[in-house]
Design an enzyme around this catalytic site. Sequence first.
Site, PDB file in Angstrom:
ATOM      1  N   LYS A   1      61.463  51.448 -13.222  1.00 32.47           N
ATOM      2  CA  LYS A   1      60.149  51.796 -13.929  1.00 32.47           C
ATOM      3  C   LYS A   1      60.395  52.792 -14.832  1.00 32.47           C
ATOM      4  O   LYS A   1      60.313  54.130 -14.793  1.00 32.47           O
ATOM      5  CB  LYS A   1      59.148  52.022 -12.818  1.00 32.47           C
TER       6      LYS A   1
HETATM    7  N1  PMP Z   1      54.139  45.713 -12.755  1.00 30.89           N
HETATM    8  C1  PMP Z   1      54.134  46.885 -13.713  1.00 30.89           C
HETATM    9  C2  PMP Z   1      54.750  46.463 -14.870  1.00 30.89           C
HETATM   10  C3  PMP Z   1      53.730  48.075 -13.291  1.00 30.89           C
HETATM   11  O1  PMP Z   1      53.526  48.966 -14.125  1.00 30.89           O
HETATM   12  C4  PMP Z   1      53.343  48.208 -11.886  1.00 30.89           C
HETATM   13  C5  PMP Z   1      52.560  49.524 -11.879  1.00 30.89           C
HETATM   14  N2  PMP Z   1      53.390  50.400 -11.079  1.00 30.89           N
HETATM   15  C6  PMP Z   1      53.159  47.423 -11.177  1.00 30.89           C
HETATM   16  C7  PMP Z   1      53.991  45.991 -11.603  1.00 30.89           C
HETATM   17  C8  PMP Z   1      52.702  47.573  -9.718  1.00 30.89           C
HETATM   18  O2  PMP Z   1      53.459  48.045  -8.760  1.00 30.89           O
HETATM   19  P1  PMP Z   1      53.140  48.999  -7.961  1.00 30.89           P
HETATM   20  O3  PMP Z   1      52.208  48.079  -6.801  1.00 30.89           O
HETATM   21  O4  PMP Z   1      54.196  49.778  -7.226  1.00 30.89           O
HETATM   22  O5  PMP Z   1      52.001  50.175  -8.500  1.00 30.89           O
END
Ligand code: PMP
Length: 306
Positions: free
Chosen positions: A159
């Site tokens: 991320k």
């Molecule tokens: N995909 C992307 C590109 C994201 O930015 C997010 C948000 N963090 C998610 C999926 C979902 O991840 P999470 O459930 O950990 O927030």
Amino acid sequence: MSIKPVAKIWMNGALVDWADAKIHILSHVIQYGSGWFEGIRAYETKRGTAIFRLAEHLRRMHDSCKIYRVEIPYTLDQLKQAIIDTIKANGLKACYIRPLVYRGYGDVGVDPSGIPIDVAIAVWEWGSYLGAGALANGIDVRLSSWHRAAPNTFPTYAKSTGNYLNSQLIRLEAAADGYAEGIALDAYGYVSEGSGENIFMVRDRILFTPPLTRAVLPGITRMSLIRIARDAGYEVHEVDISREMLYIADELFFCGTAAEITPIRSIDRIVIGDGKPGPITLDLQKRFFEIVRDGKDPYQWLTFVE
Ligand code: PMP
């Protein structure tokens, strides 16, 4: 949606005033997108303020950094405490939490050796990410003309701030055409995810979501929902999904920390189901909110702030 400032932001071990949380324009992160971050939610549960899956979020931030050979200058316990301190310092009962590790101010070349690793934690109040009524009524989305990054280009498992340039293209295109969000395919044409959410589809009461190798971020909400759904007796498959499978789904929904569980009522103007949130989407939404709102925590996913 505009952000409402709170009192303090944590920067490299100190709580500084919101207005003073600044960095130099030549910081590496600004020039080259070298930041790794998390999006976490703290909920006001019936048992007090609780952070959802804090350990898993911090682990993912650690993983994101490891992929880029970055060592976070704080232990996971220190970061956990810093997040709790930041929430308390701002007196928030429910909030979105944004820890960020970034290459700071040092040299201006691409080579990051010797550039300091800085860490900041901001919190703010954030409501429904995909617009008012999104959770209850669902949203209209389009298939994006932008693909997610190909393998061995920009690691989608991390991320990283730079990856969100791709997300911005997906989101801007969707907005320009009057949609709430876009769904991107991966480099090979299989369904990947939204600009900031993972995706699930339901067909004949079976849940399907793309595998982690399809350029998706390994979402914490995705992982939680797979567990909740299986424990509730649903079949869940992590398999390749083609574009047309989305069109004929009985139900579609996005999931993510910001988006929570957002039903999708149409894609490319093709109505999904009867155009309303489907029964399985609503059941999973209910089970998820029982944990984060009621504070029912059979999985030990909540970290209480007090
Ligand atoms: N995909 C992307 C590109 C994201 O930015 C997010 C948000 N963090 C998610 C999926 C979902 O991840 P999470 O459930 O950990 O927030």
